[in-house]
Design a protein around this motif. Structure first.
Motif, short mmCIF file in Angstrom:
data_model
loop_
_atom_site.label_atom_id
_atom_site.label_comp_id
_atom_site.label_asym_id
_atom_site.label_seq_id
_atom_site.Cartn_x
_atom_site.Cartn_y
_atom_site.Cartn_z
N LEU A 232 6.46 7.62 -10.40
CA LEU A 232 5.70 8.41 -11.34
C LEU A 232 6.62 9.43 -12.02
CD1 LEU A 232 2.57 9.30 -9.15
CD2 LEU A 232 2.72 7.52 -10.87
N ARG B 96 2.71 3.05 -6.79
CA ARG B 96 2.89 1.84 -5.99
C ARG B 96 3.44 0.74 -6.89
NH1 ARG B 96 -3.09 2.48 -3.46
NH2 ARG B 96 -3.51 2.21 -5.67
N PRO C 84 5.52 8.31 -5.15
CA PRO C 84 5.28 9.22 -6.27
C PRO C 84 6.56 9.80 -6.85
CG PRO C 84 4.53 10.19 -4.20
CD PRO C 84 4.88 8.76 -3.92
N ASP D 224 -11.62 -2.15 0.09
CA ASP D 224 -11.00 -0.84 0.30
C ASP D 224 -10.07 -0.56 -0.89
OD1 ASP D 224 -8.81 0.94 1.08
OD2 ASP D 224 -9.69 0.88 3.08
N PRO D 225 -10.15 0.64 -1.47
CA PRO D 225 -9.37 0.88 -2.70
C PRO D 225 -7.86 0.71 -2.50
CG PRO D 225 -10.24 2.94 -1.80
CD PRO D 225 -10.91 1.81 -1.07
N ARG D 226 -7.40 0.77 -1.27
CA ARG D 226 -5.96 0.59 -1.05
C ARG D 226 -5.56 -0.87 -1.15
NH1 ARG D 226 -6.02 3.83 4.51
NH2 ARG D 226 -8.00 2.74 4.53
N ASP E 73 -7.86 0.73 -12.65
CA ASP E 73 -6.90 1.82 -12.64
C ASP E 73 -6.25 2.00 -14.01
OD1 ASP E 73 -5.41 3.84 -11.41
OD2 ASP E 73 -3.74 2.48 -11.03
N SER F 50 -0.83 4.00 -10.88
CA SER F 50 -1.05 5.43 -11.07
C SER F 50 -0.75 6.26 -9.83
CB SER F 50 -2.49 5.68 -11.50
OG SER F 50 -3.36 5.33 -10.44
N LEU F 51 -0.52 5.62 -8.69
CA LEU F 51 -0.14 6.37 -7.50
C LEU F 51 1.33 6.14 -7.15
CD1 LEU F 51 -3.27 5.93 -5.21
CD2 LEU F 51 -2.42 8.06 -6.18
N ASP G 94 -7.35 4.57 -17.56
CA ASP G 94 -6.85 5.88 -17.98
C ASP G 94 -5.40 5.84 -18.47
OD1 ASP G 94 -9.19 7.07 -17.35
OD2 ASP G 94 -8.59 7.71 -15.35
N GLN H 265 0.82 -1.21 0.00
CA GLN H 265 0.00 0.00 0.00
C GLN H 265 0.85 1.26 0.00
OE1 GLN H 265 -3.10 -0.03 2.89
NE2 GLN H 265 -3.78 -2.09 2.35
N ALA I 37 3.01 4.24 -1.43
CA ALA I 37 3.12 4.96 -2.69
C ALA I 37 4.49 5.63 -2.77
CB ALA I 37 2.03 6.01 -2.78
#
Lengths: 312, 581
Positions: free
Chosen positions: A76, A98, A72, A255-257, A267, A95-96, A270, A68, A70
């Motif tokens: 990214l 991870r 960035p 849970d989205p995480r 995810d 996208s985050l 996009d 979980q 990230a």
């Protein structure tokens, strides 16, 4: 594969493999299964996936990326695009920022957990309901069979979406929802099988010896159900896994995480042009897992059904 | 304006964009081309067609073509120019009395309604327009700007709510009752008296709400179906067809004269707005193919922005918003009321990686990372208000941990509702990940956009019950520049916290309230600015929010659109400036 298809295939299972001197039916079935190359490869694939899922924390430690966490700054680009596969992120980042690899491994845990537990629940419940309906007959069967018809005629995805939206997303709820929509298929098969056994001589014999109805059911009927139930359960697992991925894809899963293959796929919508890995890797894992369980299920069915051997 | 999903402006869900100069004025010196049909496509209808109640950027885009106000903003790709008030229906900026409370506007000759025959717009039409804002059927969403400034407007509004909700009842009430501070001295002179000085009053009068209303509107219920079929124009275009949710067609108004309009032009012959196209990708494809010219309400899709670098049809315009920001529920009983403790809120201000939030929305070109409660482009913005800034804006979890330990707080778990639409889930996960590093657990609660406000952030009862501890709402001011009334007041003025409040966390600091009151009643924008800056610093000292980013606006038009000039208030090109090459 839909639930009804799975149940249709399972209904082809005969009562029991015929006995051969010196070898039990299970032993024979196992031998036939080991000769089925597709089933053996599938078993291997499943073993590898289970192993990877078990070793997820080890890989998290090796990469230094928690499931979980990230990153960035490294995962990214400045514009927020996920980086591709590389030394830091074996399969790239999401996208985050991870770690996709670590999340896919943890996602396997969720998929297997949901797939196995919901199938187990559906099987237990389905066997009990189906057997009671088939064995007792009369109004009990009438009521239960109608209930099964109702459950089978639900637009299950819509109902699941509403349930999850109202009650909130969580792993236990997801397992219950999937089990609820899977048990009817199992129950219908079991009910059909039970009805055919009910009239057989060994049941008559048990009854004439004064065995109670529950005893007859659990001692005399259940062993005869193991073969069809095993096949159907194996085929229910991939259905449940896909169901979980579907709900997660729609943002209604856990849970989205929490890493889940469906959520990772969602995810990717996009980003698939710039980060195709986000789409490909979880999709391949989902495909491999469901395919392996399906082929294994087919193999088990063939192994338990020597008369169907010519079909392969 | 609270940013809601589905509202045109709000969902600018963008993620890419690389280094490229800011939006450049496309006017390349070629002579304007007259005629042609400007084709606009998009998904949804206007919220209201009546300028008294319309309150979305798409409605503002449309209003620009067929309504006018006493004063307005020029379309310009220079942000500062585009937020500077200029005369419109008024001949010049108004005369302001020595006490700063009386504004006298002179109506420009030749501004005409497209009635048969065409008729000069009068001061009485503006009086009627202001009265209609308070109507009981569809009162203006921006009514508080007028009740808060114009003498007698509050009383007029309160009394009007009891009038019959029919066209006749409304007309009768308006005929018999006057707003004390609003007077048509003669057909060409309008006088407005304020309760106190207000340096932003002209900004309020430049909102489309303050459009004049012809006497014919008294025949219809405000914004009713009949009204929508019988709009009367004083702008360069008139609505010839309005089909709810399907199409809006406009053509040139014969009553409009260029010499009586200093800001608009009338280059294209017709404007055709086709609705019902739900896919941003399809809209973008049509713009690129040239089968449509402008997007009505669909953002430039994420997948398209990547290929747009250096494309002359692609522009990124400066915005000014708190979009999103993190707000604390100061009333929450959870965690032993930890969030009522400013030290805890300050600590969390250090924890958040704002660059990561900007990355979710496309990185530095499309976003500005914020340190203060007021974003650049809004009055009171101050680069020096940055009490919790961290190097590179990437957050400092260690400092957060240390400050929490200092405050004697540990084991925090926050209820964190988030909208399941757009990028909101990603923002929530990014913030949750930052809080984890600071030792704070979060329970993410998925909600619909409506529930997010109605059942969590804006609900007094739910806030007091602790149904939410932190949330990530968005805020876009109704105008730019001198706009403290539209950003600081709704978000931080604590004296009238109530159900539906946009001061979500129930922040209430009497000293801040007094400073806000001082800023609102300042005699000049520069005096107001001093107070707004003070308020900004005082608010951030209390840390009721974590400012995150202000989003800029990416826009695209077909290659035949020339002289595309931007209007920040509608976040779209001004249809009345452009021509088709």
């Amino acid at each position: 594969m839909s639930l009804t298809e799975a149940s249709a295939e399972a209904e082809h299972i005969p009562e029991q493999a015929e006995a051969v001197r010196g070898k039990g039916p299970w032993q024979l079935a196992w031998e036939r299964l080991t000769r089925d190359r597709a089933a053996m490869v599938s078993l291997g694939v499943i073993a590898v996936i289970v192993l990877l899922a078990l070793l997820a924390p080890v890989f998290a430690a090796i990469t230094g990326h928690g499931p979980q966490e990230a990153f960035p700054a490294t995962g990214l680009t400045p514009e927020g695009l996920p980086v591709g596969p590389g030394s830091g992120f074996w399969l790239g980042a999401d996208s985050l920022g991870r770690d996709l690899f670590v999340r896919i491994l943890y996602g396997a845990r969720i998929s297997l957990l949901v797939g196995l537990l919901s199938t187990l629940l559906a099987t237990l419940f389905g066997v009990v309901v189906g057997m009671v309906a088939g064995f007792y007959g009369g109004w009990v069967d009438g009521v239960l069979a109608r209930v099964l018809d109702v459950v089978l005629s639900f637009p299950y995805l819509l109902v699941a979406i509403v349930l999850v939206a109202v009650l909130g997303a969580s792993v236990p709820l997801m397992i219950l929802v999937i089990a609820f929509f899977s048990f009817a298929a199992m129950a219908r098969v079991v009910r059909g099988q039970t009805i055919t056994y009910k009239e057989r001589e060994f049941i008559e014999a048990a009854r004439s010896m004064g065995a109670s109805k529950p005893r007859t059911m659990f001692v005399d009927v259940v062993p005869n159900l193991i073969a069809p139930v095993t096949v159907l359960a194996t085929l229910l697992i991939p259905t449940s896994i896909v169901f979980e991925a579907t709900l997660s894809f729609l943002g209604l899963g856990v849970d989205p995480r929490t890493p889940s293959w469906g959520a990772i796929l969602s995810d990717s919508v996009d980003y698939y042009r710039v980060a195709p890995g986000l789409l490909i890797f979880p999709a391949v894992m989902l495909l491999l897992t469901t395919l392996a369980f399906n082929l294994l299920g087919d193999g088990i069915r063939d192994a338990l059904d020597p008369r169907g051997e010519g079909g392969r | 304006m609270k940013i809601r999903d589905g509202m045109a402006l709000a969902t600018v869900l963008i993620f890419v964009g690389t280094a490229c100069g800011p939006g450049v004025a496309p006017g390349d010196g070629t002579a304007p081309v007259q005629g042609g049909t400007l084709k606009v496509i998009g998904s949804g209808d206007v919220d209201h067609l009546d300028p008294a109640s319309s309150y979305t950027t798409v409605a503002y885009t449309l209003n620009r073509t067929w309504t006018r106000q006493l004063v307005t903003y020029p379309a310009s790709n220079d942000f500062n120019k585009a937020i500077t008030i200029v005369p419109d229906v008024a001949e010049a900026l108004p005369e302001i009395s020595a006490d700063g409370r009386t504004y006298t506007f002179k109506i420009r000759d030749g501004v005409r309604w497209n009635t048969t025959p065409a008729r000069q717009v009068t001061a009485a039409d503006f009086v009627r327009g202001l009265k209609r804002l308070a109507n009981p059927v569809q009162p203006s969403g921006g009514i508080s700007y007028y009740t808060g400034t114009i003498e007698g407007m509050q009383e007029f509004f309160t009394a009007f709510q009891k009038a019959p909700k029919t066209a006749a009842g409304i007309a009768q009430f308006m005929a018999r009752n006057q707003i004390k501070g609003v007077r048509a001295v003669d057909p060409k002179t309008l006088e407005i008296r304020l309760t106190t000085k207000a340096s932003d009053f002209l900004n309020i009068m430049a909102l489309p709400f303050a459009s004049p209303a012809p006497v014919e509107y008294e025949k219809y219920v405000p914004d009713g179906p009949e009204f929508r079929q019988n709009t009367i124009s004083l702008g360069p275009y008139q609505i010839t067809t309005y089909q709810a949710g399907r199409a809006i067609l406009l053509n040139r108004s014969p009553a409009w004269k260029q010499e009586a309009d200093p800001v608009r032009r009338q280059h294209v012959e017709r404007i055709q707005i086709m609705l019902g196209q739900e896919s941003a990708d399809v809209v973008q494809q049509q713009l690129e193919a040239g089968t449509a010219d402008l997007s009505w309400d669909q953002p430039v899709p994420t997948s398209a922005i990547q290929r747009m670098n250096g494309d002359p049809e692609f522009h990124v315009f400066e915005g000014s918003s708190l979009n999103p920001f993190l707000v604390f529920n100061l009333q929450s009983p959870n965690n032993n009321r930890a969030l009522a403790n400013a030290k805890v809120r300050q600590a969390i201000n250090f924890a958040i990686n704002k660059v990561a939030i900007a990355q979710i929305y496309g990185g530095p070109r499309l976003n500005t990372v914020l340190d203060g409660a007021i974003p650049p482009g809004s009055i009171g913005f101050d680069v020096d208000v940055k009490p919790y800034t961290t190097p590179g804006h990437v957050g400092d979890p260690a400092r957060c941990r240390a400050m929490l330990a200092e405050a004697g707080v540990s084991g925090l778990t926050f209820q964190f509702p988030y909208r399941t639409t757009g990028n909101h889930p990603k923002v929530a996960q990014a913030i949750a990940a930052d809080l984890t590093k600071c030792g704070i657990a979060t329970t993410l609660i998925a909600t619909s956009p409506d529930d997010f406000y109605g059942r969590y952030l804006s609900s007094v009862a739910k806030s007091r019950e602790g149904k939410w501890d932190i949330g990530g709402p968005s805020w876009l001011p109704d105008w730019y520049g001198n706009n403290g009334r539209s950003i600081v007041v709704p978000l931080f003025y604590g004296a009238n916290y109530a159900e539906g409040s946009t001061n979500y966390g129930a922040y209430n600091n009497p000293a801040v309230n007094a400073t806000i009151a001082k800023a609102l009643t300042a005699g000049s924008a520069s005096a107001a600015e001093t107070s707004w800056k003070q308020a900004n610093a005082m608010i951030m000292a209390d840390a009721p929010i974590v400012p995150l980013i202000s989003q800029n606006v990416p826009t695209f038009h077909s290659s035949r659109v020339q002289n595309a000039l931007y209007s920040p208030m509608s976040q779209q090109f001004d249809y009345t400036q452009l021509w088709l090459g």
